[in-house]
Scaffold this motif. Structure first.
Motif, PDB file in Angstrom:
ATOM      1  N   ARG A  28       0.600  -1.202  -0.136  1.00  0.00           N
ATOM      2  CA  ARG A  28       0.054  -0.100   0.052  1.00  0.00           C
ATOM      3  C   ARG A  28       0.881   1.226  -0.098  1.00  0.00           C
ATOM      4  NH1 ARG A  28      -2.646   2.905   5.121  1.00  0.00           N
ATOM      5  NH2 ARG A  28      -3.824   4.625   4.049  1.00  0.00           N
ATOM      6  N   GLN A  29       0.540   2.084  -0.704  1.00  0.00           N
ATOM      7  CA  GLN A  29       1.167   3.791  -0.850  1.00  0.00           C
ATOM      8  C   GLN A  29       0.077   4.605  -0.477  1.00  0.00           C
ATOM      9  OE1 GLN A  29       2.120   1.806  -4.012  1.00  0.00           O
ATOM     10  NE2 GLN A  29       3.382   0.642  -2.683  1.00  0.00           N
ATOM     11  N   HIS A  30      -0.434   4.776   0.911  1.00  0.00           N
ATOM     12  CA  HIS A  30      -1.286   5.684   1.271  1.00  0.00           C
ATOM     13  C   HIS A  30      -2.706   5.574   0.540  1.00  0.00           C
ATOM     14  CE1 HIS A  30      -2.940   9.024   2.930  1.00  0.00           C
ATOM     15  NE2 HIS A  30      -3.390   9.966   1.994  1.00  0.00           N
ATOM     16  N   ASP A  31      -2.946   6.239  -0.470  1.00  0.00           N
ATOM     17  CA  ASP A  31      -4.413   5.769  -1.142  1.00  0.00           C
ATOM     18  C   ASP A  31      -4.225   5.136  -2.347  1.00  0.00           C
ATOM     19  OD1 ASP A  31      -3.213   7.524  -2.793  1.00  0.00           O
ATOM     20  OD2 ASP A  31      -4.576   9.205  -2.720  1.00  0.00           O
ATOM     21  N   SER A  32      -3.334   4.271  -2.607  1.00  0.00           N
ATOM     22  CA  SER A  32      -3.206   3.496  -3.700  1.00  0.00           C
ATOM     23  C   SER A  32      -2.361   2.299  -3.013  1.00  0.00           C
ATOM     24  CB  SER A  32      -2.470   3.969  -4.979  1.00  0.00           C
ATOM     25  OG  SER A  32      -1.236   3.978  -4.843  1.00  0.00           O
ATOM     26  N   ALA A  33      -2.574   0.983  -3.993  1.00  0.00           N
ATOM     27  CA  ALA A  33      -1.966  -0.295  -3.559  1.00  0.00           C
ATOM     28  C   ALA A  33      -1.698  -1.240  -4.808  1.00  0.00           C
ATOM     29  CB  ALA A  33      -2.932  -0.949  -2.507  1.00  0.00           C
ATOM     30  N   SER A  34      -0.946  -2.115  -4.700  1.00  0.00           N
ATOM     31  CA  SER A  34      -0.716  -3.045  -5.900  1.00  0.00           C
ATOM     32  C   SER A  34      -0.716  -4.377  -5.184  1.00  0.00           C
ATOM     33  CB  SER A  34       0.770  -2.613  -6.331  1.00  0.00           C
ATOM     34  OG  SER A  34       1.713  -2.596  -5.423  1.00  0.00           O
ATOM     35  N   VAL A  35      -0.866  -5.244  -6.217  1.00  0.00           N
ATOM     36  CA  VAL A  35      -0.788  -6.780  -5.704  1.00  0.00           C
ATOM     37  C   VAL A  35       0.414  -7.387  -6.780  1.00  0.00           C
ATOM     38  CG1 VAL A  35      -2.007  -9.006  -5.883  1.00  0.00           C
ATOM     39  CG2 VAL A  35      -3.115  -6.644  -5.340  1.00  0.00           C
ATOM     40  N   LEU A  95      12.128   9.470   2.299  1.00  0.00           N
ATOM     41  CA  LEU A  95      11.960   8.983   0.876  1.00  0.00           C
ATOM     42  C   LEU A  95      10.352   8.946   0.636  1.00  0.00           C
ATOM     43  CD1 LEU A  95      14.509   5.997   0.425  1.00  0.00           C
ATOM     44  CD2 LEU A  95      14.378   8.075  -0.719  1.00  0.00           C
ATOM     45  N   PRO A  96       9.637   9.142  -0.402  1.00  0.00           N
ATOM     46  CA  PRO A  96       8.491   8.926  -0.795  1.00  0.00           C
ATOM     47  C   PRO A  96       8.070   7.537  -0.599  1.00  0.00           C
ATOM     48  CG  PRO A  96       9.719   9.442  -2.845  1.00  0.00           C
ATOM     49  CD  PRO A  96      10.492   9.832  -1.771  1.00  0.00           C
ATOM     50  N   GLU A  97       6.748   7.034  -0.912  1.00  0.00           N
ATOM     51  CA  GLU A  97       6.097   5.925  -0.578  1.00  0.00           C
ATOM     52  C   GLU A  97       6.650   4.871  -1.736  1.00  0.00           C
ATOM     53  OE1 GLU A  97       2.460   5.389   1.112  1.00  0.00           O
ATOM     54  OE2 GLU A  97       2.300   7.623   1.439  1.00  0.00           O
ATOM     55  N   ALA A  98       6.901   5.335  -3.136  1.00  0.00           N
ATOM     56  CA  ALA A  98       7.066   4.440  -4.237  1.00  0.00           C
ATOM     57  C   ALA A  98       8.119   5.369  -4.929  1.00  0.00           C
ATOM     58  CB  ALA A  98       5.873   4.199  -4.879  1.00  0.00           C
ATOM     59  N   THR A  99       9.369   4.831  -4.828  1.00  0.00           N
ATOM     60  CA  THR A  99      10.786   5.296  -5.428  1.00  0.00           C
ATOM     61  C   THR A  99      11.189   4.159  -6.508  1.00  0.00           C
ATOM     62  OG1 THR A  99      11.103   6.669  -3.744  1.00  0.00           O
ATOM     63  CG2 THR A  99      12.955   6.362  -5.400  1.00  0.00           C
ATOM     64  N   LEU A 100      11.493   4.796  -7.646  1.00  0.00           N
ATOM     65  CA  LEU A 100      11.839   3.755  -8.937  1.00  0.00           C
ATOM     66  C   LEU A 100      13.410   4.216  -8.980  1.00  0.00           C
ATOM     67  CD1 LEU A 100       8.763   3.483 -11.329  1.00  0.00           C
ATOM     68  CD2 LEU A 100       9.557   2.118  -9.416  1.00  0.00           C
ATOM     69  N   LEU A 103      11.531   0.995  -4.867  1.00  0.00           N
ATOM     70  CA  LEU A 103      11.994   1.191  -3.334  1.00  0.00           C
ATOM     71  C   LEU A 103      10.587   1.689  -2.476  1.00  0.00           C
ATOM     72  CD1 LEU A 103      14.865   1.293  -4.909  1.00  0.00           C
ATOM     73  CD2 LEU A 103      15.378   2.882  -2.971  1.00  0.00           C
ATOM     74  N   LEU A 104      10.058   0.690  -1.837  1.00  0.00           N
ATOM     75  CA  LEU A 104       8.826   0.936  -1.452  1.00  0.00           C
ATOM     76  C   LEU A 104       8.898   1.245   0.093  1.00  0.00           C
ATOM     77  CD1 LEU A 104       6.526  -1.849  -3.341  1.00  0.00           C
ATOM     78  CD2 LEU A 104       7.328   0.669  -3.987  1.00  0.00           C
ATOM     79  N   ARG A 105       8.453   2.204   0.595  1.00  0.00           N
ATOM     80  CA  ARG A 105       8.303   2.701   2.007  1.00  0.00           C
ATOM     81  C   ARG A 105       7.185   1.900   2.749  1.00  0.00           C
ATOM     82  NH1 ARG A 105       8.490   8.921   4.647  1.00  0.00           N
ATOM     83  NH2 ARG A 105       8.317   8.225   6.719  1.00  0.00           N
ATOM     84  N   ASN A 106       7.436   1.173   3.611  1.00  0.00           N
ATOM     85  CA  ASN A 106       6.213   0.424   4.463  1.00  0.00           C
ATOM     86  C   ASN A 106       6.137   1.579   5.517  1.00  0.00           C
ATOM     87  OD1 ASN A 106       6.079  -1.826   2.517  1.00  0.00           O
ATOM     88  ND2 ASN A 106       8.102  -2.048   3.354  1.00  0.00           N
ATOM     89  N   ARG A 107       4.915   2.130   5.841  1.00  0.00           N
ATOM     90  CA  ARG A 107       4.740   2.778   7.044  1.00  0.00           C
ATOM     91  C   ARG A 107       3.957   2.074   8.097  1.00  0.00           C
ATOM     92  NH1 ARG A 107       0.651   6.970   5.238  1.00  0.00           N
ATOM     93  NH2 ARG A 107      -0.066   4.835   4.284  1.00  0.00           N
ATOM     94  N   ALA A 108       4.480   2.351   9.230  1.00  0.00           N
ATOM     95  CA  ALA A 108       3.993   1.403  10.325  1.00  0.00           C
ATOM     96  C   ALA A 108       2.915   2.101  11.131  1.00  0.00           C
ATOM     97  CB  ALA A 108       5.103   1.037  11.390  1.00  0.00           C
ATOM     98  N   PRO A 111       6.329   6.559  12.327  1.00  0.00           N
ATOM     99  CA  PRO A 111       7.341   6.542  11.496  1.00  0.00           C
ATOM    100  C   PRO A 111       8.771   6.176  11.904  1.00  0.00           C
ATOM    101  CG  PRO A 111       6.732   8.766  12.439  1.00  0.00           C
ATOM    102  CD  PRO A 111       5.797   7.799  12.868  1.00  0.00           C
ATOM    103  N   ARG A 112       9.275   6.207  12.861  1.00  0.00           N
ATOM    104  CA  ARG A 112      10.421   5.487  13.615  1.00  0.00           C
ATOM    105  C   ARG A 112      10.468   3.837  13.131  1.00  0.00           C
ATOM    106  NH1 ARG A 112      13.902   8.263  16.593  1.00  0.00           N
ATOM    107  NH2 ARG A 112      14.227   6.426  17.575  1.00  0.00           N
ATOM    108  N   LEU A 113       9.251   3.519  12.996  1.00  0.00           N
ATOM    109  CA  LEU A 113       9.448   1.951  12.573  1.00  0.00           C
ATOM    110  C   LEU A 113       9.205   1.601  11.135  1.00  0.00           C
ATOM    111  CD1 LEU A 113       7.103   0.491  15.684  1.00  0.00           C
ATOM    112  CD2 LEU A 113       9.531   1.016  15.517  1.00  0.00           C
ATOM    113  N   ASP A 114       8.953   2.466  10.267  1.00  0.00           N
ATOM    114  CA  ASP A 114       8.807   2.362   8.922  1.00  0.00           C
ATOM    115  C   ASP A 114      10.034   1.577   8.204  1.00  0.00           C
ATOM    116  OD1 ASP A 114       6.548   4.006   9.166  1.00  0.00           O
ATOM    117  OD2 ASP A 114       7.344   5.654   7.771  1.00  0.00           O
ATOM    118  N   THR A 115       9.688   0.662   7.080  1.00  0.00           N
ATOM    119  CA  THR A 115      11.041  -0.113   6.719  1.00  0.00           C
ATOM    120  C   THR A 115      10.808   0.346   5.146  1.00  0.00           C
ATOM    121  OG1 THR A 115       9.593  -2.062   6.414  1.00  0.00           O
ATOM    122  CG2 THR A 115      10.911  -1.701   8.416  1.00  0.00           C
ATOM    123  N   LEU A 116      11.705  -0.291   4.400  1.00  0.00           N
ATOM    124  CA  LEU A 116      11.980  -0.239   3.208  1.00  0.00           C
ATOM    125  C   LEU A 116      12.031  -1.585   2.497  1.00  0.00           C
ATOM    126  CD1 LEU A 116      12.142   2.426   1.192  1.00  0.00           C
ATOM    127  CD2 LEU A 116      14.615   1.891   1.187  1.00  0.00           C
TER     128      LEU A 116
END
Length: 757
Positions: A452-459, A627-632, A647-652, A668-673
């Motif tokens: 998920r990237q905030h208001d969109s998502a991919s499978v 970094l933004p949520e979906a970096t290429l 490079l996908l930012r996974n928000r906790a 945000p301190r628990l976010d991963t990539l």
């Protein structure tokens, strides 16, 4: 306009003065596809101006946005190719032309292009301060007679908006076309001989006469209406859409437009396949394969058994609310197996979906999680008739009525039904302890990853990334309800009550998938794990909205006590390696060699460096927070080759159990990539371009970041800002990359979320 531009235009006009007239499909649509469709496609096109087809360009713009989460009354649908047939009909619906000249004034599009041309961006610099490029911005959508005032107030709001503009040749060509009156030739797509033969066979199946045939045709239509259908044994074929038509096979399609696919068509109809005429955009491109083998499989599933229909059900709110009741005559095993055969498609429909902007659904899911399915032979709704008859009335879903005053009332009614169902389900499965064979492993659709990237998502097919915090185990009632709630019954033009009911019930579905997964873990571990998913305010939701967990029925999986969820995930990866995606050494490194062994040495070194960004929290790698949520990451190597990494930012979050206040639950301190080869989002937020040899330096620079401003030198050196002189070369190369690596899934990406780093 600059002297250079005038000279270029004059040279171009002189050159083509004696040439043949401009052709829309040959000369104009390619410019729109390359420079405009990235923003102007789907429902979130600014001002509803869709430039993916001649029909969209002729339709023009509209002041009302499609996305409005606060409107009190449902809006009239304005779906291209569906809700109006010609330009005059769109004018009656409030659309204004962007192509017609207004007396002595040039066409609105011409003036928008001129405005953009008059305010060029500083090459590869940040956009001007105060220029709002967010998708939540309020677009003015001026009509032609309002343009002068718009231009005075919005000097930097010409087209293309807030991005490097058209080339001199493209600008001159569009202006010449507009001066000619913007002639548009429409070209109807024609199926090939091979496609036409299969279309005939599929339409024959979908329109099988008799009560049984009518019910099966209706179920298949409601499950495939959103698909981009293609014939997998036909190279270079078209994509098709399944519609209801007033005309039978062999005649031109006369589509019937209803607000939902399960609304009463109001007249006799036929199921038809028609070519998709507009440019394929990735965010709505949800593919489904057809073939002779698929046709035979569908016939066997739905017509091979001895079942009958006493009466074909009608339409209406009650039938929409409970498809389990509406289609109860069709064997549940057939329905569930059909969905499992192409499970990725069905999960995509409600995760990636065509709604383009889906926070109404995505704010109820984690930023990354895995999904797998219950085997049909061990799904009690499928195998136990008594349980099915007992629970079917409880599986109805809200959202069919949009009375504002009854929002909470509807929620309470359907929550009570759902919780009663969960209680009956828990009792039924108390005699069926979970085993490994209860997990479906029929094909490579069996294991899926959601980002998920905030208001969109991919499978994505396969289990990608590090082991996530949550996993979903979906059975037939969970899968079917999710599909109907978020796809079939969801009305993007609906009011706040409809959208609220949809969101609230999907929260219950997510909880149900989590509870089902917990049945696989040791009984004594379940409550603590569940509490970890519903921290802080989530505990209140556990107490007031959901059912209690089964903490007594044992699991027959041997997972140990230390960390049963991690043990389960590792065994799942091991047991189903044959149907899983390729190994993921960047995120799940098996040792010291954290790269793909089949890559050239320079990419192996690059991937070894990139793996240092994974499995780390933002608290220890602050660059993640910048970094933004979906970096290429576009990595050039070899002789003109490139590999693209996501490079996908996974928000906790402490929990995802509430409709509002997401920022209050963000940790945000628990976010991963997650770093993975390929393009994993339809909405890139930023692009970095660099040679493979410089990837270690890029990673080292990210590791040195301590605060937001430290990212600036990295962007200056390797970033592709919206103002980069070659922005469109890099952005459109993403589509070319998809065409090379995943040709069936390729489509133009969306740049509405491209950030101003």
């Amino acid at each position: 306009m600059s002297l250079r531009c005038w000279l270029a235009c004059l040279l171009f006009l002189t050159t083509v003065a004696g040439a043949e007239p401009l052709s829309y499909p040959r000369d104009i649509q390619p410019i729109f596809t390359a420079k405009c469709v990235a923003c102007h496609a789907c429902y979130d096109s600014p001002c509803q101006l869709n430039l993916g087809s001649a029909e969209g360009a002729l339709r023009g713009g509209h002041k009302l946005p499609v996305y409005n989460g606060t409107r009190t009354r449902a809006q009239e649908p304005t779906r291209l190719f569906l809700d109006a047939e010609d330009e005059a009909a769109w004018r009656r619906k409030g659309f204004h032309s962007v192509l017609d000249a207004q007396g002595s004034q040039a066409a609105l599009m011409a003036r928008m292009l001129e405005l953009g041309r008059s305010q060029p961006l500083t090459p590869n610099a940040r956009l001007p301060a105060g220029l709002d490029i967010g998708i939540g911005r309020e677009n003015s959508c001026p009509r032609p007679d309002e343009f002068d005032g718009y231009a005075r107030k919005n000097a930097h709001a010409g087209m293309p908006f807030a991005v490097t503009g058209l080339s001199d040749e493209e600008y001159a060509r569009l202006q010449r076309w507009l001066e000619q009156g913007a002639p548009v030739e429409r070209q109807a797509l024609q199926p090939s001989v091979a496609e036409a033969a299969q279309i005939t066979e599929w339409e024959r199946l979908l329109n099988t006469p008799g009560a049984r045939g009518k019910l099966v045709g209706r179920w298949l239509y409601e499950h495939l209406f959103i698909a981009h259908l293609y014939f997998e044994d036909v190279a270079g074929g078209h994509f098709y859409q399944l519609v209801r038509s007033r005309t039978p096979s062999g005649e031109p399609v006369d589509v019937i437009a209803t607000r939902r696919p399960n609304d009463d068509p109001g007249t006799r109809f036929h199921y038809r396949l028609r070519p998709i005429p507009d440019v394929i955009v990735h965010k709505t491109h949800i593919t489904y394969p057809l073939s002779p083998a698929k046709l035979a499989r569908t016939k066997a599933l739905f017509f091979g058994g001895d079942w009958r229909v006493d009466a074909v059900p009608g339409y209406g709110a009650g039938h929409r609310a409970n498809p389990f009741m509406t289609f109860q005559a069709i064997p549940a095993a057939a329905r569930y197996q059909f969905m499992l055969d192409n499970a990725e498609y069905f999960v995509r429909t409600f995760i990636r979906g065509p709604v383009c902007r889906g926070q109404i659904a995505t704010d109820v899911i984690r930023d990354n999680f895995w999904v797998f399915f219950q085997d049909p032979q061990h799904d009690l709704y499928v195998t136990d008739q008594r349980f099915r008859e007992q629970t079917t009335p409880l599986l109805a879903m809200p959202g069919q009525l949009d009375d504002l005053g009854e929002l909470l009332g509807f929620w309470n009614i359907y929550r009570t039904k759902r919780n009663r169902y969960e209680q009956l389900r828990m009792q039924a499965y108390a005699t069926e302890p979970a085993q490994w064979r209860h997990i479906w492993a029929g094909n490579d659709n069996a294991l899926l990853t959601i980002f998920r990237q905030h208001d969109s998502a991919s499978v994505r097919r396969g289990l990608i990334g590090e082991i996530p915090q949550t996993l979903w185990w979906m059975d037939y009632p969970l899968l079917e309800r999710t599909y109907y709630q978020l796809v079939v019954n969801f009305d993007v033009f609906g009011n706040v009550s409809h959208q609220g009911q949809t969101r609230l019930y999907f929260d219950l579905i997510r909880n149900g998938a989590e509870l089902n997964f917990l049945r696989l873990l040791p009984a004594a571990s379940r409550q603590a794990i569940l509490d970890g998913w519903y921290e802080k305010s989530g505990q209140l939701k556990l107490l007031l909205a959901y059912t209690a967990i089964d903490s007594a029925t044992p699991s027959l999986l041997e997972l140990g006590r230390a960390d049963p969820k991690q043990a389960f995930a590792r065994q799942l990866l091991s047991r189903h390696a044959d149907i899983n995606a390729a190994p993921d050494p960047l995120n799940r490194c098996p040792g010291s060699h954290c790269y793909r062994a089949d890559q050239p040495p320079e990419l192996q070194r690059a991937e070894q460096a990139l793996s240092r960004l994974t499995n780390r929290l933002a608290a220890g790698l602050p660059a993640i927070r910048s970094l933004p949520e979906a970096t290429l990451l576009r990595v050039e190597h070899g002789d003109g080759q490139r590999q693209i990494y996501s490079l996908l930012r996974n928000r906790a979050h402490s929990n995802v159990a509430f409709m509002y206040g997401e920022s209050l639950r963000w940790q945000p301190r628990l976010d991963t990539l997650t770093v993975y080869p390929g393009i994993l989002s339809s909405y890139p937020n930023f692009i970095f371009d660099l040679p493979a040899a410089e990837v270690p330096a890029f990673v080292a620079a990210l590791e040195q970041v301590k605060e937001g401003g430290d990212v600036e030198p990295i962007v200056e050196r390797w970033g592709v800002r919206r103002s980069h002189p070659r922005f469109w070369d890099y952005f459109n190369d993403l589509t070319r990359y998809l065409e090379e690596t995943e040709p069936r899934e390729a489509g133009v990406l969306d740049m509405n979320r491209y950030e101003n780093l």
